[in-house]
Design an enzyme around this catalytic site. Structure first.
Site, mmCIF file in Angstrom:
data_model
loop_
_atom_site.group_PDB
_atom_site.id
_atom_site.type_symbol
_atom_site.label_atom_id
_atom_site.label_comp_id
_atom_site.label_asym_id
_atom_site.label_seq_id
_atom_site.Cartn_x
_atom_site.Cartn_y
_atom_site.Cartn_z
ATOM 1 N N GLN A 88 0.890 -1.161 0.000
ATOM 2 C CA GLN A 88 0.000 0.000 0.000
ATOM 3 C C GLN A 88 0.928 1.210 0.000
ATOM 4 O O GLN A 88 1.563 1.503 1.005
ATOM 5 C CB GLN A 88 -0.913 -0.031 1.219
ATOM 6 C CG GLN A 88 -1.878 -1.210 1.153
ATOM 7 C CD GLN A 88 -2.464 -1.529 2.494
ATOM 8 O OE1 GLN A 88 -1.730 -1.822 3.432
ATOM 9 N NE2 GLN A 88 -3.769 -1.479 2.597
ATOM 10 N N HIS A 101 6.549 -1.164 2.972
ATOM 11 C CA HIS A 101 6.561 -2.540 3.456
ATOM 12 C C HIS A 101 5.731 -3.419 2.537
ATOM 13 O O HIS A 101 4.734 -2.989 1.984
ATOM 14 C CB HIS A 101 6.080 -2.664 4.906
ATOM 15 C CG HIS A 101 4.746 -2.057 5.192
ATOM 16 N ND1 HIS A 101 4.549 -0.695 5.277
ATOM 17 C CD2 HIS A 101 3.541 -2.624 5.430
ATOM 18 C CE1 HIS A 101 3.279 -0.451 5.564
ATOM 19 N NE2 HIS A 101 2.639 -1.609 5.647
ATOM 20 N N HIS A 103 3.496 -6.748 2.352
ATOM 21 C CA HIS A 103 2.743 -7.756 3.099
ATOM 22 C C HIS A 103 2.935 -9.085 2.376
ATOM 23 O O HIS A 103 2.769 -9.146 1.158
ATOM 24 C CB HIS A 103 1.244 -7.434 3.095
ATOM 25 C CG HIS A 103 0.878 -6.158 3.773
ATOM 26 N ND1 HIS A 103 0.353 -6.127 5.045
ATOM 27 C CD2 HIS A 103 0.935 -4.878 3.364
ATOM 28 C CE1 HIS A 103 0.102 -4.877 5.380
ATOM 29 N NE2 HIS A 103 0.456 -4.090 4.368
#
Length: 159
Positions: A88, A101, A103
């Protein structure tokens, strides 16, 4: 790996080394405070970088190579059949912690009735986490002991 001697930050938050199960020169991976599926981890660059476009070429390569290695090991270890990798990138994309980051979510048949519901679930968990962080409430979703145990398990897997 010598996580205990390292300092890790995730945006403005200090990460306990017990939560970290993988590290390289440019990236690290940690267990998730609020997982969407039973195994849901995050891979981050060591340098605090808010947006994906701001990563260096070396950081981008290292981040994705770490995600590939970790995803492969976790998929096999947890007998999953697929992996979801997602980023995101920015507030309008649902990013709540201003630190790039990835996921990684090992997937199994039937974990969501509609496969794309996983993205809604990630968005919802991010919103809930943002509310908790904004209100500066204690992080009570998972205990440190639970996260440390999971990270230790993955450290052995990836060593």
């Amino acid at each position: 790996m010598e996580q205990k001697l390292q300092n890790y930050k995730f945006g403005p938050y200090k990460i306990d080394p017990k939560e970290v199960f993988y590290s390289s020169e440019l990236s690290y991976a940690m267990v998730n405070l609020r997982p969407v599926v039973p195994v849901h981890v995050l891979v981050c660059p060591r340098r605090e970088v808010k947006r994906f476009v701001d990563l260096t070429t070396d950081e981008t390569c290292d981040l994705w190579l770490a995600a590939q290695k970790i995803g492969c090991q976790l998929e096999t270890y947890h007998k999953a059949s697929s992996l979801t990798f997602t980023i995101q990138d920015g507030p309008q994309a649902g990013q709540t912690v201003p630190h790039v980051h990835i996921h990684i979510l090992p997937r199994k048949s039937g974990d969501f009735a509609n496969n794309d519901e996983i993205y809604d679930a990630i968005d919802e968990k991010e919103k809930e986490l943002k509310q908790k962080l904004d209100l500066d409430k204690e992080r009570t979703d998972r205990s440190m002991e639970e996260m440390a145990k999971e990270a230790e398990e993955y450290r052995k897997l990836l060593s």
